[in-house]
Design a protein around this motif. Sequence first.
Motif, PDB file in Angstrom:
ATOM      1  N   GLY A 120     -12.960   9.543   5.361  1.00 60.53           N
ATOM      2  CA  GLY A 120     -11.641   9.097   5.789  1.00 60.53           C
ATOM      3  C   GLY A 120     -10.615  10.202   5.788  1.00 60.53           C
ATOM      4  N   ALA A 121      -9.462   9.903   6.349  1.00 57.00           N
ATOM      5  CA  ALA A 121      -8.347  10.848   6.445  1.00 57.00           C
ATOM      6  C   ALA A 121      -7.062  10.105   6.090  1.00 57.00           C
ATOM      7  CB  ALA A 121      -8.259  11.406   7.868  1.00 57.00           C
ATOM      8  N   PRO A 122      -6.016  10.819   5.703  1.00 63.03           N
ATOM      9  CA  PRO A 122      -4.751  10.135   5.389  1.00 63.03           C
ATOM     10  C   PRO A 122      -4.148   9.493   6.632  1.00 63.03           C
ATOM     11  CG  PRO A 122      -4.456  12.519   5.395  1.00 63.03           C
ATOM     12  CD  PRO A 122      -5.929  12.267   5.476  1.00 63.03           C
ATOM     13  N   ARG A 123      -3.512   8.372   6.439  1.00 61.37           N
ATOM     14  CA  ARG A 123      -2.842   7.681   7.536  1.00 61.37           C
ATOM     15  C   ARG A 123      -1.549   8.420   7.875  1.00 61.37           C
ATOM     16  NH1 ARG A 123       0.698   3.359   6.809  1.00 61.37           N
ATOM     17  NH2 ARG A 123      -0.066   3.144   4.661  1.00 61.37           N
ATOM     18  N   THR A 124      -1.275   8.598   9.162  1.00 60.40           N
ATOM     19  CA  THR A 124      -0.044   9.275   9.563  1.00 60.40           C
ATOM     20  C   THR A 124       1.159   8.375   9.283  1.00 60.40           C
ATOM     21  OG1 THR A 124      -0.199   8.438  11.824  1.00 60.40           O
ATOM     22  CG2 THR A 124      -1.237  10.568  11.357  1.00 60.40           C
ATOM     23  N   ILE A 125       2.314   8.981   9.114  1.00 59.24           N
ATOM     24  CA  ILE A 125       3.500   8.240   8.729  1.00 59.24           C
ATOM     25  C   ILE A 125       3.948   7.244   9.800  1.00 59.24           C
ATOM     26  CG2 ILE A 125       5.154   9.932   9.630  1.00 59.24           C
ATOM     27  CD1 ILE A 125       6.809   9.425   7.071  1.00 59.24           C
ATOM     28  N   THR A 126       3.583   7.508  11.048  1.00 64.89           N
ATOM     29  CA  THR A 126       3.954   6.587  12.131  1.00 64.89           C
ATOM     30  C   THR A 126       2.957   5.446  12.289  1.00 64.89           C
ATOM     31  OG1 THR A 126       2.830   8.068  13.681  1.00 64.89           O
ATOM     32  CG2 THR A 126       5.219   8.316  13.445  1.00 64.89           C
ATOM     33  N   ASN A 127       1.823   5.550  11.620  1.00 64.91           N
ATOM     34  CA  ASN A 127       0.806   4.496  11.702  1.00 64.91           C
ATOM     35  C   ASN A 127       1.088   3.455  10.621  1.00 64.91           C
ATOM     36  OD1 ASN A 127      -1.477   2.978  12.188  1.00 64.91           O
ATOM     37  ND2 ASN A 127      -2.881   4.418  11.190  1.00 64.91           N
ATOM     38  N   THR A 128       2.139   2.694  10.836  1.00 64.31           N
ATOM     39  CA  THR A 128       2.565   1.719   9.836  1.00 64.31           C
ATOM     40  C   THR A 128       1.672   0.482   9.855  1.00 64.31           C
ATOM     41  OG1 THR A 128       4.145   0.767  11.397  1.00 64.31           O
ATOM     42  CG2 THR A 128       4.957   2.477   9.912  1.00 64.31           C
ATOM     43  N   ILE A 129       1.611  -0.184   8.725  1.00 59.59           N
ATOM     44  CA  ILE A 129       0.831  -1.415   8.599  1.00 59.59           C
ATOM     45  C   ILE A 129       1.812  -2.579   8.474  1.00 59.59           C
ATOM     46  CG2 ILE A 129      -0.851  -2.675   7.205  1.00 59.59           C
ATOM     47  CD1 ILE A 129      -1.914   0.012   6.244  1.00 59.59           C
ATOM     48  N   GLU A 130       1.817  -3.449   9.451  1.00 59.28           N
ATOM     49  CA  GLU A 130       2.728  -4.589   9.441  1.00 59.28           C
ATOM     50  C   GLU A 130       2.355  -5.562   8.326  1.00 59.28           C
ATOM     51  OE1 GLU A 130       5.430  -5.046  11.228  1.00 59.28           O
ATOM     52  OE2 GLU A 130       5.160  -3.144  12.291  1.00 59.28           O
ATOM     53  N   ASN A 131       3.402  -6.037   7.615  1.00 55.75           N
ATOM     54  CA  ASN A 131       3.209  -7.022   6.542  1.00 55.75           C
ATOM     55  C   ASN A 131       2.145  -6.560   5.540  1.00 55.75           C
ATOM     56  OD1 ASN A 131       5.052  -8.860   7.803  1.00 55.75           O
ATOM     57  ND2 ASN A 131       3.409  -9.443   9.224  1.00 55.75           N
ATOM     58  N   ARG A 132       2.238  -5.280   5.149  1.00 53.61           N
ATOM     59  CA  ARG A 132       1.254  -4.722   4.237  1.00 53.61           C
ATOM     60  C   ARG A 132       1.268  -5.418   2.887  1.00 53.61           C
ATOM     61  NH1 ARG A 132      -0.115  -0.824   0.497  1.00 53.61           N
ATOM     62  NH2 ARG A 132       2.031  -0.422  -0.178  1.00 53.61           N
ATOM     63  N   LYS A 133       0.094  -5.696   2.371  1.00 50.43           N
ATOM     64  CA  LYS A 133      -0.059  -6.299   1.056  1.00 50.43           C
ATOM     65  C   LYS A 133      -0.498  -5.242   0.050  1.00 50.43           C
ATOM     66  CE  LYS A 133       0.710 -10.446   2.715  1.00 50.43           C
ATOM     67  NZ  LYS A 133       1.977 -11.159   2.394  1.00 50.43           N
ATOM     68  N   ILE A 134      -0.135  -5.448  -1.202  1.00 48.73           N
ATOM     69  CA  ILE A 134      -0.571  -4.535  -2.255  1.00 48.73           C
ATOM     70  C   ILE A 134      -2.082  -4.651  -2.424  1.00 48.73           C
ATOM     71  CG2 ILE A 134      -0.416  -4.011  -4.716  1.00 48.73           C
ATOM     72  CD1 ILE A 134       2.419  -4.993  -4.689  1.00 48.73           C
ATOM     73  N   SER A 135      -2.750  -3.514  -2.467  1.00 48.69           N
ATOM     74  CA  SER A 135      -4.205  -3.510  -2.597  1.00 48.69           C
ATOM     75  C   SER A 135      -4.613  -3.632  -4.061  1.00 48.69           C
ATOM     76  CB  SER A 135      -4.781  -2.215  -2.012  1.00 48.69           C
ATOM     77  OG  SER A 135      -4.392  -1.097  -2.801  1.00 48.69           O
ATOM     78  N   TRP A 136      -5.886  -3.988  -4.272  1.00 48.56           N
ATOM     79  CA  TRP A 136      -6.422  -4.059  -5.632  1.00 48.56           C
ATOM     80  C   TRP A 136      -6.406  -2.684  -6.298  1.00 48.56           C
ATOM     81  CZ3 TRP A 136      -6.620  -8.590  -7.733  1.00 48.56           C
ATOM     82  CH2 TRP A 136      -6.869  -9.713  -6.955  1.00 48.56           C
ATOM     83  N   LEU A 137      -6.556  -1.658  -5.495  1.00 50.82           N
ATOM     84  CA  LEU A 137      -6.520  -0.297  -6.027  1.00 50.82           C
ATOM     85  C   LEU A 137      -5.132   0.032  -6.585  1.00 50.82           C
ATOM     86  CD1 LEU A 137      -8.019   2.373  -6.434  1.00 50.82           C
ATOM     87  CD2 LEU A 137      -7.363   3.005  -4.097  1.00 50.82           C
ATOM     88  N   GLU A 138      -4.093  -0.391  -5.887  1.00 48.73           N
ATOM     89  CA  GLU A 138      -2.734  -0.170  -6.377  1.00 48.73           C
ATOM     90  C   GLU A 138      -2.478  -0.938  -7.668  1.00 48.73           C
ATOM     91  OE1 GLU A 138       0.351   0.164  -2.925  1.00 48.73           O
ATOM     92  OE2 GLU A 138      -1.344  -1.010  -2.168  1.00 48.73           O
ATOM     93  N   LEU A 139      -2.954  -2.161  -7.723  1.00 47.83           N
ATOM     94  CA  LEU A 139      -2.792  -2.963  -8.941  1.00 47.83           C
ATOM     95  C   LEU A 139      -3.503  -2.301 -10.114  1.00 47.83           C
ATOM     96  CD1 LEU A 139      -3.324  -6.562  -7.508  1.00 47.83           C
ATOM     97  CD2 LEU A 139      -1.173  -5.540  -8.250  1.00 47.83           C
ATOM     98  N   PHE A 140      -4.703  -1.781  -9.847  1.00 49.12           N
ATOM     99  CA  PHE A 140      -5.468  -1.116 -10.898  1.00 49.12           C
ATOM    100  C   PHE A 140      -4.748   0.145 -11.374  1.00 49.12           C
ATOM    101  CE2 PHE A 140      -9.017   1.808 -12.157  1.00 49.12           C
ATOM    102  CZ  PHE A 140      -9.365   1.135 -13.323  1.00 49.12           C
ATOM    103  N   SER A 141      -4.168   0.886 -10.439  1.00 49.75           N
ATOM    104  CA  SER A 141      -3.488   2.129 -10.804  1.00 49.75           C
ATOM    105  C   SER A 141      -2.255   1.871 -11.664  1.00 49.75           C
ATOM    106  CB  SER A 141      -3.096   2.914  -9.546  1.00 49.75           C
ATOM    107  OG  SER A 141      -2.079   2.248  -8.823  1.00 49.75           O
TER     108      SER A 141
END
Length: 383
Positions: free
Chosen positions: A10-31
Amino acid sequence: MTNKPKSWWGAPRTITNTIENRKISWLELFSDLIYVVIIHSFVENLSEHFNLYGFVTFWVLFLFFFNTWTNMVLYFDLHGKNNLRNVFFSIIQIMAVAVTATFTPDVFAGHYTGFILAYSFNQLIYMYLYLRTMIADPLHATTTRPFLIAYTIGEALFIASIWVPNLAVQQGLIVVSLIIFLSAVMAENGNFDREFRLRKIPFELNSAILERYGLFTMIVLGESLAGIIEHMAAEHTHLTDYTHFIIAMACITGTWMIYYTLMDERTITAHRYWPISLFRGIHRFLIACLTLQSFFIAQTIESGKVIDYRGLVIVTALVLVALLALTTPKLYNDQPLPSLKIKWLTGTIIVMLVLMAAPVFLGLLVIDIMLLTIGCWTWVLEN
């Protein structure tokens, strides 16, 4: 076949490639879980170093760790993707933060080398991640390059402080490094304005970031509950202990109600980048005050001393001041707090400060009633 490994990693997402109605991921909760232990460590060490040096050390450590949390939150939101690369570096970063946290007692004791080395390794992780976003998206260099230059200078001073023989000078270099880290983004607001306008990126904090702030607030409130429960488990011998326990619980509950009724479903937008930075800075201050509230609640029910009670009143009042600063300005609020709520909160702050002269648990009981009343009243109005 040549494209498969790249897709797999994988590669980092570009700043213009926004995710509409993004939800917090399980990885973020774990961190975020590691910060449960860190907040507990702050409170425990502050109780052992209850003096001016201890409070300064608390603020310095809090700002260092919260800066790391903020950088990773923004990275997740702007560049995170559901791929192995993101998972790998997130787990490494969690481990690095955990190792850094083990040096918290050393910092309170005036020993900084282990903390500096561990924190620097942690910094290098997301400095590398942001460097890769700039390589993958050259237009993003407008904001990323100055950020990385500032952090490189800050890191050079931070690491160099290890070899400074004078303790006061070493502490000064550490604080200067912290200021560089904290001000790096704010100092280039003009760059963010240019890039965001050029690339048509809205000036806003989306619901996922606001939810992350809410979850961190919940972590701190959880530490408050843990502190008073731990005390109660050791001292549940008299009816008075149960009374004090209930009063402390009511203070935490009232604070929780006011925060979540005022911050829930809030939309943060602006016409420039600096108001967004300001909102994040105020929220950082609020969470620091909540951490101190956790400390003073535990100290107050354990000792009943006036100094602990007054500290609790001051930081609780500051929490309400910060909430007013977050919800009132039209600068970044689509729906600013109505004037009636502003008056009630302002009046509560004033009365709380007057109650510093009251007997400890009587004053705290009155404050609890005010917090719970405003929390319930605000909830009824919102629903």
